[in-house]
Structures are given as C-alpha cells and as structure tokens.
Design an enzyme around this catalytic site. Structure first.
Site, PDB file in Angstrom:
ATOM      1  N   VAL A  88       0.836  -1.209   0.000  1.00 28.05           N
ATOM      2  CA  VAL A  88       0.000   0.000   0.000  1.00 28.05           C
ATOM      3  C   VAL A  88       0.871   1.260   0.000  1.00 28.05           C
ATOM      4  CG1 VAL A  88      -1.721   1.304   1.321  1.00 28.05           C
ATOM      5  CG2 VAL A  88      -1.791  -1.191   1.320  1.00 28.05           C
ATOM      6  N   ASP A  89       0.518   2.193  -0.859  1.00 28.61           N
ATOM      7  CA  ASP A  89       1.171   3.512  -0.899  1.00 28.61           C
ATOM      8  C   ASP A  89       2.612   3.489  -1.410  1.00 28.61           C
ATOM      9  OD1 ASP A  89      -0.941   5.015  -0.229  1.00 28.61           O
ATOM     10  OD2 ASP A  89      -0.342   5.453   1.834  1.00 28.61           O
ATOM     11  N   GLY A 147       3.385   3.329  -4.382  1.00 27.36           N
ATOM     12  CA  GLY A 147       3.400   4.107  -5.617  1.00 27.36           C
ATOM     13  C   GLY A 147       3.016   3.355  -6.881  1.00 27.36           C
ATOM     14  N   HIS A 161      -4.131  -7.512  -4.366  1.00 27.27           N
ATOM     15  CA  HIS A 161      -3.735  -8.888  -4.679  1.00 27.27           C
ATOM     16  C   HIS A 161      -4.917  -9.814  -4.826  1.00 27.27           C
ATOM     17  CE1 HIS A 161      -0.054  -7.191  -3.586  1.00 27.27           C
ATOM     18  NE2 HIS A 161      -0.209  -7.276  -2.300  1.00 27.27           N
ATOM     19  N   ALA A 219       8.273   7.837  -9.579  1.00 26.66           N
ATOM     20  CA  ALA A 219       7.029   8.124 -10.291  1.00 26.66           C
ATOM     21  C   ALA A 219       6.798   9.626 -10.295  1.00 26.66           C
ATOM     22  CB  ALA A 219       5.865   7.404  -9.618  1.00 26.66           C
TER      23      ALA A 219
HETATM   24  P1  GTP Z   1      -2.459   1.782  -3.017  1.00 23.71           P
HETATM   25  O1  GTP Z   1      -3.213   1.727  -4.307  1.00 23.71           O
HETATM   26  O2  GTP Z   1      -3.223   2.415  -1.904  1.00 23.71           O
HETATM   27  O3  GTP Z   1      -1.886   0.462  -2.608  1.00 23.71           O
HETATM   28  O4  GTP Z   1      -1.198   2.771  -3.217  1.00 23.71           O
HETATM   29  P2  GTP Z   1      -0.234   2.848  -4.455  1.00 23.71           P
HETATM   30  O5  GTP Z   1       0.833   1.839  -4.315  1.00 23.71           O
HETATM   31  O6  GTP Z   1      -0.999   2.866  -5.706  1.00 23.71           O
HETATM   32  O7  GTP Z   1       0.455   4.264  -4.203  1.00 23.71           O
HETATM   33  P3  GTP Z   1       0.091   5.627  -4.876  1.00 23.71           P
HETATM   34  O8  GTP Z   1       0.516   5.661  -6.277  1.00 23.71           O
HETATM   35  O9  GTP Z   1      -1.298   5.981  -4.568  1.00 23.71           O
HETATM   36  O10 GTP Z   1       1.108   6.588  -4.085  1.00 23.71           O
HETATM   37  C1  GTP Z   1       1.047   6.751  -2.692  1.00 23.71           C
HETATM   38  C2  GTP Z   1       1.658   8.082  -2.332  1.00 23.71           C
HETATM   39  O11 GTP Z   1       3.041   8.100  -2.654  1.00 23.71           O
HETATM   40  C3  GTP Z   1       1.046   9.253  -3.088  1.00 23.71           C
HETATM   41  O12 GTP Z   1       0.946  10.342  -2.203  1.00 23.71           O
HETATM   42  C4  GTP Z   1       2.063   9.547  -4.180  1.00 23.71           C
HETATM   43  O13 GTP Z   1       2.066  10.896  -4.561  1.00 23.71           O
HETATM   44  C5  GTP Z   1       3.367   9.181  -3.501  1.00 23.71           C
HETATM   45  N1  GTP Z   1       4.383   8.754  -4.446  1.00 23.71           N
HETATM   46  C6  GTP Z   1       4.273   7.763  -5.354  1.00 23.71           C
HETATM   47  N2  GTP Z   1       5.404   7.629  -6.039  1.00 23.71           N
HETATM   48  C7  GTP Z   1       6.251   8.553  -5.574  1.00 23.71           C
HETATM   49  C8  GTP Z   1       7.614   8.915  -5.894  1.00 23.71           C
HETATM   50  O14 GTP Z   1       8.269   8.334  -6.763  1.00 23.71           O
HETATM   51  N3  GTP Z   1       8.160   9.923  -5.172  1.00 23.71           N
HETATM   52  C9  GTP Z   1       7.485  10.571  -4.196  1.00 23.71           C
HETATM   53  N4  GTP Z   1       8.112  11.533  -3.554  1.00 23.71           N
HETATM   54  N5  GTP Z   1       6.220  10.270  -3.892  1.00 23.71           N
HETATM   55  C10 GTP Z   1       5.607   9.273  -4.553  1.00 23.71           C
END
Ligand code: GTP
Ligand code: MG
Length: 370
Positions: free
Chosen positions: A88-89, A91, A137, A224
């Site tokens: 989760v989170d 990215g 998953h 990302a």
């Molecule tokens: P779930 O769908 O909830 O499992 O999360 P996810 O894996 O899809 O992550 P998501 O893309 O929603 O990103 C989560 C957080 O991380 C967001 O606030 C994004 O802006 C941040 N984030 C993602 N990638 C990066 C990165 O490469 N750098 C930074 N600084 N922040 C990132």
C-alpha cells in the site's frame, strides 16, 4: 467424477424421486434424494425409465471450445501483459500514471481515458505493453484460482523510503506461485532518506536476488514523481518480454479472461476482457463462465468503439446475458445453441456442487447429534 443428485435426476426425467430411489435400490444402491449418484449409474436409471440420456460433460464442453490447436506457423508475437503489485502507498498507481503520461499513444491527448482496469501503452521504440491495474492482490489471486493465467510479468513496486513490507512479501509469493517472472521497481528514489540498497538486502531474505546483488531478477530505481528511471523500467520490461517469446494466433476464435465485470444501468452487463489468444470480433458468440452472449460492441481502453480486439488487447465487451466474475474465461463458440448449452451445463454443475456441499454438511450435523 461427474455426479447428479437423485432428486435432480428425477426432476429432469419428470419422474417422482421415490420411484427413482426404488429403482436405485433394485440396483443395490441405498440413497436418499439428497445424495448424488455417478453419471454411469444415472444413465442406467434413465434407461430403466425409458428415457434417453444426453450427457454434457466437461470434456464435451472442452471439445466444443477447444476447436483450434494452434500450429507453430500461425503464431505471432504478442504484447506482454504486466501486473503492477506492491505494498500500500508504495506508488503503484503513480507509477502506472507516469508510464502512461510518458508514453501516451497518439490520439489520446484531450480524451478522457476510460478506466477499464487495463490499458496498452506504446513505448518510444514502438513496442506495445499491456498493463493491468488490478485493485490489490485479491483480484490476482482470484483470477489464478479460476485458472485464468493472465499475467506474463509482475512489476514489484517497493518504496525506497519504506523497503519490504507485508504486502510486498505477499506479492512476491503470488508471483512465485504463479511462476511469473518479476521485475523490481525501487520507487520514490527522489525522497529524502530513500535507501535503495536496503530494499535489495531486504529482498534477499525473501529469496529475491536482484541483479545489483548478482542475482537474476532485474531491479530498476525509479521515481514516479520525477519520472526518473521510467525508461529503464520500460526497457527492463521489454527485455523480459523478449526472453518470454510471447506468441499467439490472431486468426482463431478468441479466448480471453475477464478482468472485471459490472452491471451498468444504461448498457447492461459489461465485462472488461483481456484477449489472450485469437481475435474477438463484433457479432461473435461466446460463453464466459456461466454466462453467454453475442458481442454487441467492443470498447477499447480509450473509450473508442472498435470492431475487433486481438491478443493482449483489453476491451469492454457488451452483449452479455448476465454479469460474469473476474477471472472467468471467455471462449468464442460457433452457435448460440452451443453457448447456451455450455452456460446451462456450468450453472447446473455449480448448483450440484453447492447441493453436494450442503448435503455433506447435513450429514455431518446428523452425525454430530447422534
Ligand atoms: P495503493 O493503491 O493504496 O496500494 O497505493 P499505491 O501503491 O498505488 O500508491 P500511490 O501511487 O497511490 O502513491 C502513494 C503516495 O506516494 C502518493 O501520495 C504519491 O504521490 C506518492 N508517491 C508515489 N510515487 C512517488 C515517488 O516516486 N516519489 C514521491 N516523492 N512520492 C511518490
Ligand atoms: Mg493504487
């Protein structure tokens, strides 16, 4: 082995259940209406009552469906199907978004991309990649459980500021169980405190040895947010996909898997299908799980109506008689009668299975009481 409930057998012959039980007793079988008998026994009973048995077995269904065995010379390269997984989170969605923006297929600009859970991107080198946006998953696992092997490559996203977490491990296990090659995307390297090396050493504990640690699994550092390393990631995917030598036959009746399905108020049942082999065309008659239909419209990942969808292409399919489940397999068949027969057979088989499970529980309960 195939079985049928005694009551269902009676029902289908339009005979009384006690009469069928008596007939079985004469054969030396002591059963109740809630118990199942095998297909051969059922056929004897059917004969005795002067009916004719028409068996629709799994193998018959397969015969109807698997009409085409692909010849080597009919096989063409197809786009790899890539599922992004990770904690989760970490990215996943951001990475998909970034890949999409960096490689938008011409014509998409201005148009709002419809979310269909799967889409294709074209890399600068012209290679097509199909990405699956499965929510978590669970979908992946349920698809595998249903026998739909849809993913060619897993991209495991691990945030460099967080390293390996529980769902990272789950994702690794899913990829291993499915025997799907993995590419590790070490994300968020732009962040303060990002420690890509910790990700690599953490992964070692889960028997994932990345190339930077002299292993076989490709690892790519990405962000990302800034877009750094995305080219490398796409290159790694292209390389992995070359190794897999993915081929399919575009000139046969389509075979696909349902990625997601819903009942749309305006359009009726809609299924997002990933074509795995052959080409799905408007007007095709198909069976998908316990549903069947005739393709009324096909809508691609850009929300455009298309006449056909070839291998590795995700499309929304309209024209179903009901809503299938994620992971259900779609097969094009020749006639509506066949489609209906197979769907009916599957509905009945599922019902028998449930009934048998129910009967088993009742028996357990009876024994428990005694
Ligand atoms: P779930 O769908 O909830 O499992 O999360 P996810 O894996 O899809 O992550 P998501 O893309 O929603 O990103 C989560 C957080 O991380 C967001 O606030 C994004 O802006 C941040 N984030 C993602 N990638 C990066 C990165 O490469 N750098 C930074 N600084 N922040 C990132
Ligand atoms: Mg997400």
């Amino acid at each position: 082995p195939e079985t049928i409930l005694v009551s269902e057998l009676a029902n289908r012959m339009a005979e009384r259940t006690p009469d069928v039980i008596k007939s079985l007793m004469r054969m030396g079988l002591m059963v109740t209406g809630n118990q199942a008998v095998d297909a051969d026994t059922a056929e004897l009973v059917i004969d005795e009552f002067g009916h004719r048995a028409v068996r629709v077995s799994d193998s018959d269904v397969e015969q109807v469906i698997d009409q085409v065995q692909d010849k080597a010379e009919d096989l063409r390269p197809r786009a790899p199907i890539i599922t992004i997984m990770g904690h989760v989170d970490h990215g996943k969605t951001s990475l998909l978004d970034a890949i999409r923006k960096a490689n938008v297929v011409s014509g998409e600009a201005g148009g709002i991309t419809q979310h269909i859970g799967a889409y294709q991107v074209k890399t600068e080198s012209g290679a097509l990649l199909t990405f699956l946006d499965t929510p978590g998953h669970a979908a992946f696992t349920s698809m595998r459980a249903r026998g739909a092997h849809v993913t060619d490559i897993v991209v495991l996203v691990v945030a460099a500021d967080d390293a390996v977490m529980p769902q990272t491990v789950e994702a690794i296990n899913h990829a291993k169980a499915a025997k799907v090659p993995m590419i590790v995307a070490i994300n968020k390297i732009d962040k303060h405190g990002a420690d890509p090396q910790k990700v690599r050493t953490d992964l070692l504990q889960h028997e994932v040895v990345v190339e930077a640690m002299s292993g076989e699994v490709q690892d790519v550092e990405v962000s990302a947010k800034t877009g750094k390393g995305l080219d490398n990631l796409l290159e790694a995917i292209a390389l992995q996909s070359e190794i897999l030598e993915l081929r399919s036959n575009p000139d046969r009746a389509a075979l696909g898997a349902v990625i997601e399905a819903k009942l749309d108020v305006g359009r009726g049942p809609v299924a997002t299908v990933l074509v795995q082999n052959g080409t799905l065309k408007r007007g095709d008659i198909f069976v998908v799980g316990e549903q069947w239909g005739k393709v009324r419209a096909l809508i691609n990942d850009k929300g455009e109506r298309v006449d056909e969808a070839g291998p590795s292409v995700p499309v929304e399919v309209l024209g179903l008689d009901g809503t299938p489940a994620a992971g259900d397999v779609l097969n094009v068949v020749s006639t509506e009668a066949q489609a209906r027969e197979i769907a009916d057979y599957r509905i009945k088989a599922a019902k028998d299975k449930r009934a048998a499970a129910g009967a088993a529980i009742t028996l357990d309960q009876m024994l428990a009481k005694a």
